[in-house]
Design an enzyme around this catalytic site. Structure first.
Site, short mmCIF file in Angstrom:
data_model
loop_
_atom_site.label_atom_id
_atom_site.label_comp_id
_atom_site.label_asym_id
_atom_site.label_seq_id
_atom_site.Cartn_x
_atom_site.Cartn_y
_atom_site.Cartn_z
CB CYS A 2 -0.99 -0.06 1.23
SG CYS A 2 -1.79 -1.70 1.50
NE ARG A 27 4.14 1.57 -1.99
CZ ARG A 27 5.08 0.91 -1.62
NH1 ARG A 27 6.44 0.78 -2.40
NH2 ARG A 27 5.38 -0.06 -0.46
CD1 TRP A 74 -2.97 -4.72 -5.21
CD2 TRP A 74 -2.20 -5.90 -3.34
NE1 TRP A 74 -3.07 -5.89 -5.60
CE2 TRP A 74 -2.33 -6.67 -4.59
CE3 TRP A 74 -1.62 -6.53 -2.09
CZ2 TRP A 74 -2.19 -7.96 -4.44
CZ3 TRP A 74 -1.34 -7.86 -2.28
CH2 TRP A 74 -1.54 -8.71 -3.30
CG ASN A 100 2.88 -1.03 2.86
OD1 ASN A 100 2.31 -2.05 2.38
ND2 ASN A 100 4.16 -0.84 2.32
N GLY A 101 2.06 -3.37 4.82
CA GLY A 101 2.26 -4.77 5.35
C GLY A 101 1.36 -5.57 6.05
CD GLU A 482 9.56 -11.00 -17.78
OE1 GLU A 482 9.24 -9.80 -17.49
OE2 GLU A 482 9.57 -12.01 -16.71
CE LYS A 486 7.00 -7.64 -17.55
NZ LYS A 486 7.03 -8.53 -16.71
CD GLU A 489 3.54 -9.17 -14.93
OE1 GLU A 489 3.90 -8.99 -13.50
OE2 GLU A 489 4.23 -8.71 -15.89
CG HIS A 505 8.34 -35.14 -24.40
ND1 HIS A 505 8.41 -36.62 -24.67
CD2 HIS A 505 9.37 -34.48 -24.65
CE1 HIS A 505 9.48 -36.60 -25.21
NE2 HIS A 505 10.25 -35.52 -25.14
CE LYS A 604 7.52 -1.70 -10.39
NZ LYS A 604 7.72 -2.33 -11.74
#
Length: 609
Positions: A2, A27, A74, A100-101, A482, A486, A489, A505, A604
């Site tokens: 957050c 955030r 968040w 935050n946390g 990657e 992306k 996301e 396979h 983020k």
């Protein structure tokens, strides 16, 4: 995950806080709120949804005062709602908290408080902080905070105000990022620098267990033992524009286009007068490299993909066994870390909770820690023995692009530097590879320019597809991973990466008519085999897109569309081949009307486990 902003000064706190929260909305963005002290009273406004909802509410019904705290959330505990939005308060509304946390022992504390007669409105862990403060409050807010933090377990940053102490703001940092900004006759706290960069460039990176009291007269920082401590004030040298879009439609496309320059910064600022690599914050010598028997790489998400490529390069240049593990799994398997282990941890934010936990476990076993991070003064950086800052600048879009390519650059530089130190790379080979590395910023720029048009066209074709597959072999497979991440996301198209040789396979059963398959084929030794794999999916009706080096013109005979890249060594191709997947993900998200910079359900800085 957050965003926190706090203000003490003479200006209208709401204006300052909302401006800062706009810079931190990356955030968290499912609810927001403010608590403002004015005329000796504590006034609140909080609301579910994007920050724009809160801004509209405050414009319609202003909340005035010159001290306050604000928050953009968040969700971790409790669904997004007005009730679960921060700030949270004690029952009479005289104490307000933003957080935050995660408070890990919140259920134990909540049950204790309920037994004492306290009632709870929200589903959050944050509300117990306000209630604990109420229980310990005896006229001095700071003393109540000292008592309260002794009870908390977990990772958290807190901003606290009270109408009973209307001239002060208390902030607490434990394992979760929080900075103190020092302006002219005003003070700020924030989760990240962009929130206050328009107001001041003087910043203190608060350290673990710091508790700071802010008043109009100044600030005092304490440790948990209530002793006053000194922290260095640092000058931020970023251009203010570095945290804005600079005319681009989204931060993500701006950050994709920045990659050439930030790779150049990361590389060329670490070359000595003779053009050799010099890592000033890495104090590892040749003797140490002969004493270790393995290297661990630990990271999450995109950083993990960079680590996969880093493993390949380190093993190649050092002739040493390298193990890579996902940070969230590291502590729960059989790891073989000891005092002969070098652990490389990779984290864009430097605050990734899983990575920090792995770091601390490895350190407790005697391992030396080398961190690759983008944030100066972050927890990962402070707790590491050696640091490689990527100098990507602030990355605002949730989906990482320039942080990833600078992480790759870091691995190339560290591997070359260590290889020369250890003697496993001779001078001639070292100079040859380093010379090619120096050419890569220009080739990345060319890759962006060459890929843009084709990526737009392909995005138009795939925007309504339910699923898409990436394939590749060797280093190309890691880039495929990657690329698929992306696309998932930000476009929300189901995308999976497969090792091309493994298609037969089982996974080739998923291929049907017009299934999009993006094949990355840049590795010389594996090129012909990858072409055969492309033909396999093509024979099943796939719509195929190839990404390859410019010399492989024959790929046009196999694929429906081809994106060409400049020539470079195989080990450096991941730096070029990832550009097209980044652009494709971006334009697919735009075509689908998605919020590119703030994809759903993501944030983020991942500060929870």
């Amino acid at each position: 995950m957050c965003g926190i902003v706090g203000y003490v000064g003479e200006k209208l706190a709401t204006d300052v806080i909302l401006e800062g929260l706009q810079k931190l909305e990356y955030r968290g963005y499912d609810s927001s709120g403010v608590a403002i002290l004015g005329s000796g009273k504590l006034k609140f406004r909080k609301i579910a949804g994007r920050l724009s909802n809160l801004i509209s509410s405050v414009e319609e019904n202003p909340v005035e005062g010159t001290i306050g705290i604000g928050h953009t959330r968040w969700a971790t505990h409790g669904a997004p709602s007005d009730v679960n939005a921060h700030p949270h308060t004690n029952e009479d509304g005289t104490i307000a908290v933003v957080h935050n946390g995660i408070i890990e022992n919140y259920m134990t504390l909540k049950n204790e408080l309920i037994e004492k007669g306290y009632n709870f409105e929200s589903d959050t862990d944050t509300e117990i902080v306000a209630k604990l403060l109420d229980m310990y409050y005896e006229g001095d807010l700071l003393q109540a905070v000292f008592k309260m933090v002794k009870r908390l377990k977990g990772a958290y940053a807190l901003g606290i105000v009270s109408s009973n102490n209307p001239d002060e703001l208390i902030a607490v940092r434990k394992e979760s990022p929080l900075i103190l900004g020092v302006g002219d006759d005003e003070l700020f706290v924030a989760s990240d620098i962009p929130a206050i960069l328009n107001r001041t460039r003087k910043v203190i990176y608060l350290e673990n267990n710091d508790i700071v009291k802010l008043t109009r007269e100044g600030y005092t920082i304490y440790n948990v033992d209530r002793n006053v401590v000194e922290r260095e004030v640092k000058e931020i040298l970023w251009d203010v524009e570095a945290a804005t879009k600079e005319g681009y439609d989204h931060f993500m496309i701006k950050e994709i286009n920045q990659q050439s320059s930030v790779i150049k910064d990361t590389l060329f600022r670490r070359l000595d007068d003779k053009g050799n690599i010099y890592l000033e914050n890495v104090n590892i010598d040749s003797k140490y490299l002969t004493t270790i028997n393995k290297i661990y790489i630990v990271a999450c998400g995109t950083a993990y993909h960079a680590g996969l490529i880093g493993k390949h390069i380190l093993e190649k240049f050092l002739n040493l066994h390298v193990i890579i593990d996902i940070a969230s799994e590291f502590r729960y398997g059989n790891n073989f870390v000891d005092d002969k282990t070098l652990m490389i941890v990779v984290s864009q934010s430097g605050e990734t909770a899983d990575t920090l936990a792995a770091l601390r476990l490895a350190k407790s076993k005697g391992a030396r820690i080398l961190s690759i991070t983008n944030v100066v003064g972050s927890t990962v950086a402070r707790e590491s023995d050696d640091i490689f800052y990527t100098w990507a600048g602030p990355e605002i879009a949730v989906a990482s692009t320039k942080a990833y390519t600078t992480q790759l650059t870091a691995f190339y530089m560290i591997s070359l530097y260590f290889g020369k130190l250890k003697g496993t790379l001779g001078d001639e080979i070292y100079n040859e590879i380093l010379s090619e590395l120096k050419s890569l910023p220009a080739k990345v720029k060319a890759a962006i320019e060459e890929s843009e048009k084709v990526a737009r066209e392909i995005a138009e074709k795939i925007k309504n597809k339910r699923s898409l597959f990436y394939i590749g072999r060797g280093l190309d497979y890691y880039t495929a991973m990657e690329g698929a991440l992306k696309l998932k996301e930000i476009s929300y198209i189901q995308a999976e990466a497969f090792a091309a040789g493994e298609l037969k396979h089982g996974s080739i059963a998923l291929i049907e008519k017009d299934t999009p398959v993006i094949a990355i084929a840049t590795q010389r030794d594996l090129y012909e085999k990858t072409v055969s794999n492309i033909k396999e999916v093509k024979a099943r009706g796939a719509y195929t897109i190839g990404i390859t080096r410019v010399s492989n013109k024959d790929l046009e005979n196999v694929c429906d569309s081809v994106i060409y890249l400049d020539e470079t060594y195989d080990i450096f191709m991941p730096l070029l081949s990832v550009i097209s997947p980044q652009l494709l993900a971006y334009y697919a998200a735009v075509e689908r009307g998605n919020d590119v910079d703030k994809p759903r359900n993501l944030a983020k800085s991942v500060t929870v486990e």
